[in-house]
Scaffold this motif. Structure first.
Motif, short mmCIF file in Angstrom:
data_model
loop_
_atom_site.label_atom_id
_atom_site.label_comp_id
_atom_site.label_asym_id
_atom_site.label_seq_id
_atom_site.Cartn_x
_atom_site.Cartn_y
_atom_site.Cartn_z
N HIS A 70 0.85 -1.19 0.00
CA HIS A 70 0.00 0.00 0.00
C HIS A 70 0.89 1.25 0.00
CE1 HIS A 70 -2.99 2.96 1.31
NE2 HIS A 70 -3.89 2.11 0.84
N PHE A 115 -1.92 -0.76 -6.77
CA PHE A 115 -2.80 0.20 -6.11
C PHE A 115 -2.95 1.46 -6.96
CE2 PHE A 115 -1.76 -2.25 -2.29
CZ PHE A 115 -2.98 -2.25 -1.63
N SER A 116 -4.08 2.14 -6.77
CA SER A 116 -4.25 3.48 -7.32
C SER A 116 -3.29 4.42 -6.61
CB SER A 116 -5.69 3.95 -7.15
OG SER A 116 -6.05 3.97 -5.76
N GLY A 119 -4.12 4.99 -3.07
CA GLY A 119 -4.25 3.77 -2.27
C GLY A 119 -5.68 3.36 -1.98
N SER A 120 -6.66 4.03 -2.56
CA SER A 120 -8.05 3.70 -2.26
C SER A 120 -8.55 2.48 -3.02
CB SER A 120 -8.96 4.89 -2.55
OG SER A 120 -8.97 5.20 -3.94
N LEU A 122 -7.50 -1.18 -5.37
CA LEU A 122 -6.53 -2.21 -5.78
C LEU A 122 -7.02 -2.81 -7.09
CD1 LEU A 122 -4.05 -4.11 -5.04
CD2 LEU A 122 -5.80 -5.70 -4.19
N TYR A 123 -6.08 -3.00 -8.03
CA TYR A 123 -6.40 -3.59 -9.32
C TYR A 123 -5.69 -4.94 -9.44
CZ TYR A 123 -7.48 1.34 -10.15
OH TYR A 123 -7.97 2.62 -10.04
N ALA A 141 -10.07 -0.66 -1.47
CA ALA A 141 -9.14 -0.86 -0.35
C ALA A 141 -9.53 -0.05 0.86
CB ALA A 141 -7.73 -0.50 -0.78
N TYR A 145 -11.66 -4.02 1.16
CA TYR A 145 -11.33 -4.69 -0.10
C TYR A 145 -12.55 -5.40 -0.71
CZ TYR A 145 -6.45 -3.54 0.65
OH TYR A 145 -5.27 -2.86 0.84
N ASP A 168 -3.27 7.71 -12.76
CA ASP A 168 -3.91 6.44 -12.46
C ASP A 168 -4.11 5.63 -13.74
OD1 ASP A 168 -4.29 5.89 -9.70
OD2 ASP A 168 -5.66 7.58 -9.58
#
Length: 358
Positions: A70, A115-116, A119-120, A122-123, A141, A145, A168
């Motif tokens: 993260h 992560f974006s 951090g909000s 997750l891909y 996230a 999650y 992003d």
């Protein structure tokens, strides 16, 4: 205070709301993450500091592949080895597993995620194996999650995924290989495979870049991104003849660039790149091959080979300033560069494929 005791102490204070939010320093200041197996046969996620010391070993339910750290809190997502269906979220301060990501029915993970920027989100790269199409899972996230969506990956067999700097926009390595759990890791479409790089902006594939048709069996697998947005990728040759170049460069809006090296460069790697990294100053590219037992370093300006070294079962590689750190399945971890350590460290661990920078 020992690190384990410190984790328990901090965990108690956090529960009581008496300390600020933890940072990676509270987890021992790791610089890298790597999945590994212990000599006893268990699986762990390791945090490794800049001095190449293992500062934590946290249990995993099965063999790991890669991890995503993260960007702001000491939390890691460890991904199962392909074709795994789980990923676990670990609080690296307390060692507690805080969430489990399960692939939706009809899907499996490919072992990588990103992560974006904030951090909000997750891909995750995934295989929709009934449709024979790659997907990117989107997970919240900030809310435990929870899965909140999915996107087309822009191709078949998405493996690695990275975020371009200061944006992003995601870049996905679509390896082009179709698989199905009923046939394990059998490659079902080698005659027709079409690997590509796909760039995704807010769920929309805005650009793809393909290799020439005579190289369509060169599966694009692993990625590294420099500070200026240049993408370097490592490939794995699926043909029976002499492998072509296994390293390529690309920038959005441009064409793929490949090295003009000899066949021996790719043959020495046994047609297989396991991991790839850009030096932090963007002046060198390192690739590894566990099959070839070799490390190669390229000049990104010319893609000419500048250095090579043999190293048994080497695979993990990550930047450390102008140098690189490598890990191997034999438990070896070493610094590679102009001021490299004279002797590598040997640890009672079998490091898995990837060494991830934090």
């Amino acid at each position: 205070m020992a690190l384990t005791g410190r984790r328990q102490f901090l965990g108690g204070l956090l529960a009581a709301g008496l300390v600020p939010k933890p940072t990676w320093a509270d987890a021992g200041s790791p610089a890298f993450l790597s999945a590994a197996a212990t000599k006893g046969g268990s699986y762990v996620l390791c945090g490794i500091d800049a001095g190449l010391n293992v500062v934590f070993q946290l249990p995993l339910p099965d063999r790991g592949h890669a991890a995503a750290g993260h960007p702001s809190r000491p939390e890691a997502v460890a991904f199962a080895r392909r074709p795994g269906t789980f990923a676990v979220v670990i609080d690296c301060v307390t060692g507690r597993q805080t969430a489990v990501l399960n692939a939706p029915e009809g899907r499996h993970f490919y072992g990588h995620g990103a992560f974006s920027a904030d951090g909000s989100l997750l891909y995750t790269t995934e295989n929709d194996f009934e449709a024979g199409r790659g997907r990117v899972g989107v997970w919240d996230a900030a809310s435990g999650y929870a899965r909140i969506g999915e996107w087309d990956s822009g191709g078949i067999g998405p493996h690695d995924i990275k975020r371009l700097p200061n944006s992003d926009i995601l870049v996905v390595a679509n390896g082009g290989i179709d698989t199905h759990p009923d046939t394990g890791r059998t490659k079902l479409n080698l005659p027709t495979m079409r690997p590509n790089l796909a760039y995704i902006d807010q769920g929309v594939v805005v650009e793809t870049a393909e290799l020439s048709r005579d190289m369509h069996k060169n599966s694009i697998r692993h990625l590294a991104v420099s500070g200026d947005g240049t993408v370097v990728f490592g490939m794995q040759w699926q043909g029976d003849d002499t492998p072509p170049p296994l390293v390529g460069l690309h920038r959005m809006g441009g064409a793929i660039t490949l090295p003009h090296g000899t066949d021996e460069t790719a043959r020495a790697m046994d047609g297989y790149i396991g991991s790839i990294a850009f030096a932090e100053n963007g002046k060198a590219i390192a690739v590894t091959s566990p099959r070839g037992g070799r490390i190669q370093v390229f000049d990104p300006e010319t893609l000419g080979l500048s250095y090579t070294k043999t190293s048994a079962d080497v695979c993990g590689v990550a930047p450390s300033g102008r140098q690189f750190i490598t890990t191997s399945g034999t438990g070896e971890i070493e610094r590679l560069g102009q001021y490299a350590d004279a002797n590598p460290r040997h640890l009672p661990l079998m490091f898995d494929n990837h060494l991830v920078s934090l």
